[in-house]
Design a protein around this motif. Sequence first.
Motif, mmCIF file in Angstrom:
data_model
loop_
_atom_site.group_PDB
_atom_site.id
_atom_site.type_symbol
_atom_site.label_atom_id
_atom_site.label_comp_id
_atom_site.label_asym_id
_atom_site.label_seq_id
_atom_site.Cartn_x
_atom_site.Cartn_y
_atom_site.Cartn_z
ATOM 1 N N PHE A 35 8.105 -5.614 -11.510
ATOM 2 C CA PHE A 35 6.707 -5.309 -11.818
ATOM 3 C C PHE A 35 5.768 -6.456 -11.448
ATOM 4 O O PHE A 35 4.630 -6.212 -11.032
ATOM 5 C CB PHE A 35 6.550 -4.888 -13.280
ATOM 6 C CG PHE A 35 7.001 -3.473 -13.504
ATOM 7 C CD1 PHE A 35 6.301 -2.404 -12.961
ATOM 8 C CD2 PHE A 35 8.146 -3.201 -14.230
ATOM 9 C CE1 PHE A 35 6.711 -1.092 -13.151
ATOM 10 C CE2 PHE A 35 8.573 -1.901 -14.418
ATOM 11 C CZ PHE A 35 7.857 -0.837 -13.883
ATOM 12 N N ARG A 36 6.223 -7.704 -11.528
ATOM 13 C CA ARG A 36 5.404 -8.831 -11.058
ATOM 14 C C ARG A 36 5.145 -8.703 -9.559
ATOM 15 O O ARG A 36 4.015 -8.836 -9.093
ATOM 16 C CB ARG A 36 6.101 -10.159 -11.346
ATOM 17 C CG ARG A 36 5.870 -10.712 -12.740
ATOM 18 C CD ARG A 36 6.344 -12.172 -12.850
ATOM 19 N NE ARG A 36 7.784 -12.300 -12.836
ATOM 20 C CZ ARG A 36 8.564 -12.260 -13.908
ATOM 21 N NH1 ARG A 36 8.034 -12.088 -15.100
ATOM 22 N NH2 ARG A 36 9.870 -12.393 -13.802
ATOM 23 N N GLN A 37 6.226 -8.434 -8.822
ATOM 24 C CA GLN A 37 6.089 -8.302 -7.363
ATOM 25 C C GLN A 37 5.226 -7.093 -6.985
ATOM 26 O O GLN A 37 4.397 -7.173 -6.082
ATOM 27 C CB GLN A 37 7.466 -8.179 -6.714
ATOM 28 C CG GLN A 37 8.312 -9.422 -6.779
ATOM 29 C CD GLN A 37 7.809 -10.513 -5.870
ATOM 30 O OE1 GLN A 37 7.296 -10.259 -4.780
ATOM 31 N NE2 GLN A 37 7.948 -11.744 -6.302
ATOM 32 N N ALA A 38 5.427 -5.972 -7.672
ATOM 33 C CA ALA A 38 4.624 -4.777 -7.394
ATOM 34 C C ALA A 38 3.153 -5.047 -7.700
ATOM 35 O O ALA A 38 2.268 -4.620 -6.963
ATOM 36 C CB ALA A 38 5.140 -3.585 -8.193
ATOM 37 N N GLY A 39 2.888 -5.775 -8.780
ATOM 38 C CA GLY A 39 1.510 -6.124 -9.122
ATOM 39 C C GLY A 39 0.851 -6.969 -8.047
ATOM 40 O O GLY A 39 -0.322 -6.767 -7.718
ATOM 41 N N ALA A 41 1.719 -6.903 -4.892
ATOM 42 C CA ALA A 41 1.668 -6.096 -3.671
ATOM 43 C C ALA A 41 0.510 -5.104 -3.660
ATOM 44 O O ALA A 41 0.103 -4.642 -2.595
ATOM 45 C CB ALA A 41 2.986 -5.345 -3.493
ATOM 46 N N VAL A 42 -0.038 -4.800 -4.815
ATOM 47 C CA VAL A 42 -1.108 -3.798 -4.911
ATOM 48 C C VAL A 42 -2.299 -4.154 -4.040
ATOM 49 O O VAL A 42 -2.856 -3.293 -3.360
ATOM 50 C CB VAL A 42 -1.566 -3.617 -6.378
ATOM 51 C CG1 VAL A 42 -2.843 -2.820 -6.468
ATOM 52 C CG2 VAL A 42 -0.471 -2.957 -7.187
ATOM 53 N N THR A 45 -3.341 -8.528 1.590
ATOM 54 C CA THR A 45 -3.964 -8.252 2.876
ATOM 55 C C THR A 45 -2.941 -7.758 3.897
ATOM 56 O O THR A 45 -3.281 -7.531 5.051
ATOM 57 C CB THR A 45 -4.661 -9.518 3.430
ATOM 58 O OG1 THR A 45 -3.680 -10.560 3.557
ATOM 59 C CG2 THR A 45 -5.779 -9.969 2.501
ATOM 60 N N HIS A 46 -1.693 -7.580 3.475
ATOM 61 C CA HIS A 46 -0.655 -7.082 4.378
ATOM 62 C C HIS A 46 -0.914 -5.616 4.718
ATOM 63 O O HIS A 46 -1.490 -4.883 3.917
ATOM 64 C CB HIS A 46 0.730 -7.194 3.730
ATOM 65 C CG HIS A 46 1.076 -8.582 3.324
ATOM 66 N ND1 HIS A 46 1.801 -8.848 2.195
ATOM 67 C CD2 HIS A 46 0.793 -9.784 3.867
ATOM 68 C CE1 HIS A 46 1.966 -10.152 2.069
ATOM 69 N NE2 HIS A 46 1.358 -10.738 3.068
ATOM 70 N N LEU A 47 -0.451 -5.198 5.875
ATOM 71 C CA LEU A 47 -0.582 -3.788 6.250
ATOM 72 C C LEU A 47 0.250 -2.906 5.336
ATOM 73 O O LEU A 47 -0.219 -1.872 4.860
ATOM 74 C CB LEU A 47 -0.165 -3.580 7.705
ATOM 75 C CG LEU A 47 -1.043 -4.274 8.745
ATOM 76 C CD1 LEU A 47 -0.421 -4.139 10.133
ATOM 77 C CD2 LEU A 47 -2.446 -3.708 8.717
ATOM 78 N N THR A 48 1.494 -3.309 5.098
ATOM 79 C CA THR A 48 2.358 -2.595 4.158
ATOM 80 C C THR A 48 3.096 -3.612 3.311
ATOM 81 O O THR A 48 3.347 -4.743 3.738
ATOM 82 C CB THR A 48 3.394 -1.690 4.867
ATOM 83 O OG1 THR A 48 4.227 -2.499 5.703
ATOM 84 C CG2 THR A 48 2.721 -0.610 5.687
ATOM 85 N N HIS A 68 -1.965 -0.716 3.273
ATOM 86 C CA HIS A 68 -3.277 -1.349 3.347
ATOM 87 C C HIS A 68 -3.740 -1.316 4.802
ATOM 88 O O HIS A 68 -4.090 -2.352 5.373
ATOM 89 C CB HIS A 68 -3.213 -2.792 2.850
ATOM 90 C CG HIS A 68 -2.666 -2.943 1.480
ATOM 91 N ND1 HIS A 68 -3.340 -2.571 0.350
ATOM 92 C CD2 HIS A 68 -1.461 -3.395 1.047
ATOM 93 C CE1 HIS A 68 -2.612 -2.808 -0.716
ATOM 94 N NE2 HIS A 68 -1.446 -3.311 -0.326
ATOM 95 N N GLU A 69 -3.730 -0.178 5.418
ATOM 96 C CA GLU A 69 -4.045 -0.054 6.848
ATOM 97 C C GLU A 69 -5.435 -0.561 7.202
ATOM 98 O O GLU A 69 -5.674 -1.004 8.288
ATOM 99 C CB GLU A 69 -3.883 1.397 7.308
ATOM 100 C CG GLU A 69 -2.467 1.923 7.183
ATOM 101 C CD GLU A 69 -1.459 1.210 8.070
ATOM 102 O OE1 GLU A 69 -1.835 0.641 9.113
ATOM 103 O OE2 GLU A 69 -0.287 1.209 7.718
#
Length: 71
Positions: A35-39, A41-42, A45-48, A68-69
Amino acid sequence: MYNYFVVRFTNRTDGTSGNSVKAYESEAEAIKEFFRQAGQAVDTTHLTDSVSLLTKEGFEMRHEVFMHEGS
């Protein structure tokens, strides 16, 4: 012995990729890290950005992906 793994993959805007793997003995610690990593990742600036929680046998317990296209 490590029983759970949190895996993160990214595709960056500059064309490179990234990945990380963190290992845990307890399910509770692995879930917290998932959940830390998912938070994080939300709103990168990465595309995916994808995060998975796996057992030591490779079974996927949880998975999240963020696109994040427009970044």
